[in-house]
Design a protein around this motif. Sequence first.
Motif, short mmCIF file in Angstrom:
data_model
loop_
_atom_site.label_atom_id
_atom_site.label_comp_id
_atom_site.label_asym_id
_atom_site.label_seq_id
_atom_site.Cartn_x
_atom_site.Cartn_y
_atom_site.Cartn_z
N UNK A 203 0.85 -1.01 0.06
CA UNK A 203 0.17 -0.05 -0.07
C UNK A 203 0.95 1.16 0.06
N UNK A 204 1.75 1.21 0.79
CA UNK A 204 2.74 2.45 1.00
C UNK A 204 3.79 2.55 -0.43
N UNK A 205 4.18 1.41 -0.88
CA UNK A 205 5.05 1.54 -2.17
C UNK A 205 3.76 2.28 -3.35
N UNK A 206 2.64 1.74 -3.34
CA UNK A 206 1.97 1.93 -4.31
C UNK A 206 1.45 3.55 -4.55
N UNK A 207 1.79 4.40 -3.21
CA UNK A 207 1.72 5.78 -3.45
C UNK A 207 2.85 6.40 -3.06
N UNK A 208 4.22 5.45 -3.24
CA UNK A 208 5.47 6.24 -3.14
C UNK A 208 5.49 6.75 -1.70
N UNK A 209 5.10 6.14 -0.57
CA UNK A 209 4.98 6.60 0.88
C UNK A 209 5.86 5.87 1.81
N UNK A 226 -0.91 3.77 9.05
CA UNK A 226 -0.64 3.92 7.63
C UNK A 226 -1.90 4.78 7.21
N UNK A 227 -3.07 4.59 7.83
CA UNK A 227 -4.31 5.48 7.60
C UNK A 227 -4.11 6.58 7.85
N UNK A 228 -3.78 6.97 9.19
CA UNK A 228 -3.44 8.30 9.51
C UNK A 228 -2.42 9.06 8.70
N UNK A 229 -1.55 8.31 8.42
CA UNK A 229 -0.28 9.01 7.42
C UNK A 229 -0.90 9.39 6.11
N UNK A 230 -1.76 8.54 5.43
CA UNK A 230 -2.36 8.70 4.22
C UNK A 230 -3.51 9.70 4.11
N UNK A 231 -4.10 9.66 5.25
CA UNK A 231 -5.48 10.77 5.49
C UNK A 231 -5.02 11.96 6.06
N UNK A 232 -4.07 12.20 7.07
CA UNK A 232 -4.38 13.24 7.92
C UNK A 232 -3.05 13.78 8.12
N UNK A 233 -1.70 13.34 7.50
CA UNK A 233 -0.71 13.88 7.69
C UNK A 233 -0.56 14.90 6.58
N UNK A 234 -0.30 16.17 6.67
CA UNK A 234 -0.12 17.26 5.61
C UNK A 234 1.10 17.33 5.27
N UNK A 235 2.09 16.77 5.96
CA UNK A 235 3.45 16.65 5.53
C UNK A 235 3.59 15.96 4.16
N UNK A 236 3.03 14.65 4.05
CA UNK A 236 3.15 13.95 2.95
C UNK A 236 2.34 14.43 1.57
N UNK A 237 3.04 14.84 0.57
CA UNK A 237 2.22 15.26 -0.63
C UNK A 237 1.29 14.46 -1.38
N UNK A 238 1.33 13.33 -0.81
CA UNK A 238 0.02 12.13 -1.41
C UNK A 238 -1.00 11.83 -0.38
N UNK A 239 -1.01 12.46 0.65
CA UNK A 239 -2.02 12.46 1.61
C UNK A 239 -3.24 13.22 1.49
N UNK A 240 -4.52 12.76 1.83
CA UNK A 240 -5.80 13.32 1.47
C UNK A 240 -5.60 14.97 2.06
N UNK A 241 -5.07 15.08 3.32
CA UNK A 241 -5.16 16.23 3.63
C UNK A 241 -4.07 17.40 3.05
N UNK A 242 -3.09 17.03 2.41
CA UNK A 242 -1.94 17.65 1.68
C UNK A 242 -2.73 17.97 0.48
N UNK A 243 -3.33 16.94 -0.28
CA UNK A 243 -4.24 17.28 -1.85
C UNK A 243 -5.01 18.39 -1.22
N UNK A 244 -5.91 18.34 -0.06
CA UNK A 244 -6.93 19.46 -0.04
C UNK A 244 -6.42 20.73 0.40
N UNK A 245 -5.43 20.81 0.99
CA UNK A 245 -4.56 21.98 1.51
C UNK A 245 -4.43 22.80 -0.07
N UNK A 246 -3.61 21.96 -0.65
CA UNK A 246 -3.27 22.45 -2.18
C UNK A 246 -4.44 22.87 -2.91
#
Length: 314
Positions: A203-209, A226-246
Amino acid sequence: MLGRTANGLFWMFRYLERAENTARLLDAGMRMALTRDLVTAEEEWRSVISTAGQRAAYEAKHGTYTGSQVWNFMLRDKANPSSILAMFGLVRQNARLARNAISGELWEAINENWLVIDEQLKKPVAENRVLDTVATIRRAGTLAHGALAGSMLRDEGYHFARAGTFIERADSISRILDIKYYLLLPSLSYVGSSLDTGQWDQVLRSVSGDRAYRWLNAGQIDAKGICEFLILDERFPRSLAFCYCALRDDLAALARLHGTEGQSNMLMRDADTHLTDLTIEDIFDQGLHEFLVEFTQDNAAIAEAISTDYRFLA
């Protein structure tokens, strides 16, 4: 800017992101399948096809999940409208439609890499060429994004391109998490005592995380983290939170350039505020599947509102 030009830029980068995401899935699937026996490897490839949303189209043509069938179907099969070859063809087609609104560097990055990818995918891809082919596709995306960032005016075109990128990226991450979570952990609990850590690594490799997650979590692999990282972590450029900030920033910039806000800005504010206020415990209490379905629907509504606000079909 004409609506059809804005539409071309928006979808050029949606298709580019989609092609890149498919390449990442193939890369992760290939690396996992190489470590498995034949039966387990077929399950890995079935998982890859399901995650890519191509299962119905694949099973209409193939009855088994051998590696060569799967990767050639996802890379180049003419019967698959979601193949990487088809997606990159649409990237180039939309780049041509928006040619006067993009920089020469961006056009060259798209056109030259299309020629390379088209040549590589003229014939079926052998096992020893899969990872190199996937790397070429990922590199093409990196070059296009670099050209966008390094050579485009920060005008409407730039923000439409980025909006397309982050709408598509958020959609992809939410779907990967939803499908993978229920394949790997059918229970509604997030207690991960029986998890296959190799699958979560996929899962992590498929999103380069994978590297970023390990660095932040001292190598510990667990579903909740992993879910917290991919949903809420604004530091990771493929998280949902980062996408929505941008995405929020790009839609705000478009509203300033047009002198008015549209429905997309209001929907974006509501979705972004809701996501910002959540914790991972809130998400699991609601149900991860339920949260992700709601997120995907809201994301699609924002995309539709962008199209309406800026008259993409005009």
